[in-house]
Design an enzyme around this catalytic site. Structure first.
Site, short mmCIF file in Angstrom:
data_model
loop_
_atom_site.label_atom_id
_atom_site.label_comp_id
_atom_site.label_asym_id
_atom_site.label_seq_id
_atom_site.Cartn_x
_atom_site.Cartn_y
_atom_site.Cartn_z
N GLU A 231 35.77 45.04 59.35
CA GLU A 231 34.33 44.81 59.40
C GLU A 231 33.97 43.61 58.53
OE1 GLU A 231 30.25 47.17 57.94
OE2 GLU A 231 32.14 48.26 58.21
N ASP A 233 30.57 42.01 57.23
CA ASP A 233 29.12 42.12 57.12
C ASP A 233 28.53 40.75 56.81
OD1 ASP A 233 29.09 44.91 57.45
OD2 ASP A 233 29.64 45.19 55.35
N GLU A 236 23.43 42.41 55.23
CA GLU A 236 22.88 43.75 55.02
C GLU A 236 21.72 43.56 54.06
OE1 GLU A 236 25.67 47.29 55.48
OE2 GLU A 236 26.74 45.97 54.08
N HIS A 247 35.49 43.39 54.65
CA HIS A 247 36.13 44.72 54.62
C HIS A 247 37.44 44.68 55.41
CE1 HIS A 247 32.68 47.14 53.08
NE2 HIS A 247 31.93 46.30 53.77
#
Length: 455
Positions: A231, A233, A236, A247
């Site tokens: 993942e 991001d 956020e 991640h």
């Protein structure tokens, strides 16, 4: 009359797998700009609703397969029977806005937090970008620059308007798992680095065995299995705080998990296949409290162009990922990312391997990012291709305090890394934000992908 089942939005929701025929499926047009060739051209991409927000019913009728936060004992006495018995249905034009609060115009997408529909109250949403009506649009981000305009001005404490990439399968898992008959066309196949257990169908099979209804969410629960994958991001955020995070995992692609390899919170958290903490770059947490927010340097009261560069060591698409750099543009002004502001800590202003190692040591965090292969491994995943996800959600686990407040809530406020945003530790309670901020909205628009420094 059929009864729509809408599940409250939490991290990592998804489901399938048979495709119903009671409602025609419609995908919203959301074109993007592809500038990879050196000149920008419009690409006719679309968005599809995540399968978890869809009505799930018996394949031969209208009765719900999942009601409240439990599977129907009639249709789902075991996983195999449930998989065969149940279907998810389409989302038509009226349902997008009337039930889910999602609208699209040109290259702009708007996600409303709470929508009161005819048969249900919908909370949050999650959508995926598609290249066609049967396939997700795959992004290859190494040695590329990704740009998007974002409006978080209407998001209070406790909400997360998120845009990120995950290593989902292009067809939603249809070719890998023959029992998945719905595929990308119905928004199936979700996974992320949290290895979520609340995914209703995993690897084409119902996750109903061992299902435990949530104690604080009347419409959610957890099954025996989780769904893991890399993942990245990009964003956020709400109006008060923001972060971007890498991640990595030590498995490739979509990976169903069970037991320890899921890395469930508690003793197993760092024994799982993915780095759940990630290496985050959050200005507030990094000691810069006047950079992002209402009226600040990056003013969350206005639309922000968010640019993320994925820089490789040798400047090629095949090189090792060495840096993830953030740039902002607002009101015609280019704003470089704020540097870390702690005495004795290097003033990094981007995610690099030295940054991740030093900041995690300084915060006293477990460096699971390095243990899971760090940026090099993250880059290999980006080289295999990722799907773009856009969502709006609240947090039944930690009230989003990890993003915008002090976390852990009993932590030393003077300890580096505890302060993550200006929101009080009493904020973000889902029942409160859902009732008080139903009209909260995030908007994503003007998506572009191109060469480094093409902004």
């Amino acid at each position: 009359m059929k009864s729509l089942l809408i599940i409250l939005a939490v991290v990592g929701l998804c489901y399938g797998q048979n495709a119903g025929t009671n409602t025609p499926e419609v995908h919203l047009d959301m074109p993007i700009q592809n500038c990879e060739s050196g000149s920008c051209q419009s690409q006719s991409t679309k968005v599809v609703m995540d399968s978890n927000w869809r009505w799930a019913h018996e394949t031969t009728g209208y009765t719900n397969c999942y009601d409240g936060n439990e599977w129907s004992p009639e249709f789902c006495p075991d996983a195999d029977t449930c998989t065969a018995n149940c279907a998810i249905d389409g989302v038509d034009q009226a349902t997008w806005s009337g039930t889910y609060g999602v609208t699209a115009s040109g290259g702009s997408l708007s996600l409303k937090f709470v929508t009161q529909g005819t048969y249900s109250t919908n909370v949050g949403s999650r959508v995926y970008l598609m290249e066609s009506d049967s396939a997700y649009r795959i992004f290859y981000l190494k040695n590329k620059e990704f740009s998007v305009d974002i409006d978080t001005s209407q998001l209070p404490c406790g909400l997360n308007g998120a845009l990120y990439f995950v290593e989902m399968e292009k067809d939603g898992g249809m070719s890998s798992y023959p029992t998945n008959k719905a595929g990308a066309a119905y928004g199936t196949g979700y996974c992320d680095a949290q290895c979520p257990h609340d995914v209703k169908f995993i690897a084409g099979k119902a996750n109903s065995d061992g299902w435990k209804p949530s104690e604080n969410d009347p419409n959610a629960g957890e099954g025996k299995y989780g769904a893991c994958c890399f993942e990245m991001d990009i964003w956020e955020a709400n109006s008060q705080a923001q972060s971007f995070t890498s991640h990595p995992c030590n498995v490739n692609g979509y990976h169903p998990c069970e037991g320890t390899e899921c890395g469930d919170n508690g003793a197993d958290r760092y024994s799982g296949v993915c780095d759940k903490d990630g290496c985050d770059f959050a200005s507030y947490r990094n000691g810069v409290h006047d950079f992002y927010g209402p009226g600040l340097t990056v003013n969350s009261n206005s639309v922000i162009t968010v640019i993320t560069q994925f820089i490789t060591a040798d400047g090629s698409d095949n090189g090792d990922l060495s840096e993830i750099r953030r740039i902002y543009i607002q009101n015609g002004q280019t704003i470089q990312n704020a540097a870390v502001n702690f005495p004795g800590v290097t003033a990094y202003d981007s995610i690099t391997e030295p940054y991740c190692n030093e900041i995690k040591s300084f915060f006293g965090d477990v460096d699971d990012h390095e243990a899971k292969g760090g940026l090099r491994n993250m880059g290999q995943s980006l080289g295999r291709g990722h799907v773009l996800v856009m969502s709006l959600w609240d947090d039944h686990y930690a009230n989003m305090l990890w993003l915008d407040s002090s976390y852990p809530t009993d932590g030393d406020l003077n300890a580096p890394g505890t302060l993550r945003g200006p929101c009080p530790i009493t904020s973000g309670v889902p029942s409160e934000v859902e009732s008080q901020y139903a009209s909260a909205t995030v908007k994503f628009s003007n998506i572009k992908i191109g060469p480094i420094q093409s902004y």
